[in-house]
Design a protein around this motif. Sequence first.
Motif, PDB file in Angstrom:
ATOM      1  N   PHE A 163      24.908 -23.474  36.628  1.00 38.75           N
ATOM      2  CA  PHE A 163      25.520 -22.993  37.871  1.00 38.75           C
ATOM      3  C   PHE A 163      27.010 -23.298  37.858  1.00 38.75           C
ATOM      4  O   PHE A 163      27.490 -24.066  37.037  1.00 38.75           O
ATOM      5  CB  PHE A 163      24.858 -23.642  39.099  1.00 38.75           C
ATOM      6  N   CYS A 164      27.696 -22.695  38.791  1.00 39.83           N
ATOM      7  CA  CYS A 164      29.120 -22.949  38.988  1.00 39.83           C
ATOM      8  C   CYS A 164      29.353 -23.056  40.493  1.00 39.83           C
ATOM      9  O   CYS A 164      28.927 -22.170  41.241  1.00 39.83           O
ATOM     10  CB  CYS A 164      29.960 -21.815  38.402  1.00 39.83           C
ATOM     11  N   ARG A 165      29.991 -24.100  40.914  1.00 40.03           N
ATOM     12  CA  ARG A 165      30.334 -24.234  42.333  1.00 40.03           C
ATOM     13  C   ARG A 165      31.665 -23.526  42.586  1.00 40.03           C
ATOM     14  O   ARG A 165      32.558 -23.579  41.741  1.00 40.03           O
ATOM     15  CB  ARG A 165      30.487 -25.688  42.711  1.00 40.03           C
ATOM     16  N   ASP A 166      31.784 -22.893  43.721  1.00 38.63           N
ATOM     17  CA  ASP A 166      33.061 -22.306  44.101  1.00 38.63           C
ATOM     18  C   ASP A 166      34.009 -23.437  44.453  1.00 38.63           C
ATOM     19  O   ASP A 166      33.612 -24.455  45.007  1.00 38.63           O
ATOM     20  CB  ASP A 166      32.898 -21.399  45.321  1.00 38.63           C
ATOM     21  N   PHE A 167      35.281 -23.277  44.122  1.00 32.57           N
ATOM     22  CA  PHE A 167      36.268 -24.289  44.441  1.00 32.57           C
ATOM     23  C   PHE A 167      37.605 -23.605  44.664  1.00 32.57           C
ATOM     24  O   PHE A 167      37.862 -22.538  44.150  1.00 32.57           O
ATOM     25  CB  PHE A 167      36.368 -25.346  43.340  1.00 32.57           C
TER      26      PHE A 167
END
Length: 121
Positions: A115-119
């Motif tokens: 996964f990738c978290r939005d930042f």
Amino acid sequence: MTDHVTCLFTLALEPQHFPAFQALVSDIVSATRQEPGTLIYEYSVNADGTQAHILERYRADAVVGHVDVTFAPFAERFLSLAKITSLVVYGQPNASVRQRLDVFGAIYMGGFDGFCRDFAV
């Protein structure tokens, strides 16, 4: 995970040309900052100025615009100052993106989990 393409370029540099390379990169980063589909665009260099990495992450539909429009005016000068020694591409780029990246000797790594978290930057 398939709506993003991440690229990791490895570059060989001549330390005596690093100041010119650094100035050019500043111009490229300024131009790239205007691309809404570019999510990460970071340069890093080792201590002796002989190797650099570029970490790039795009919305999948933004890679072609970066290569063809934003980077193109800088390409000749860039390639006179840095030699691309490797490119690893993460994600599932389409044929049009692969066509642009294949010229750099791309190795493709398809994602299968994560996964990738939005930042915000």
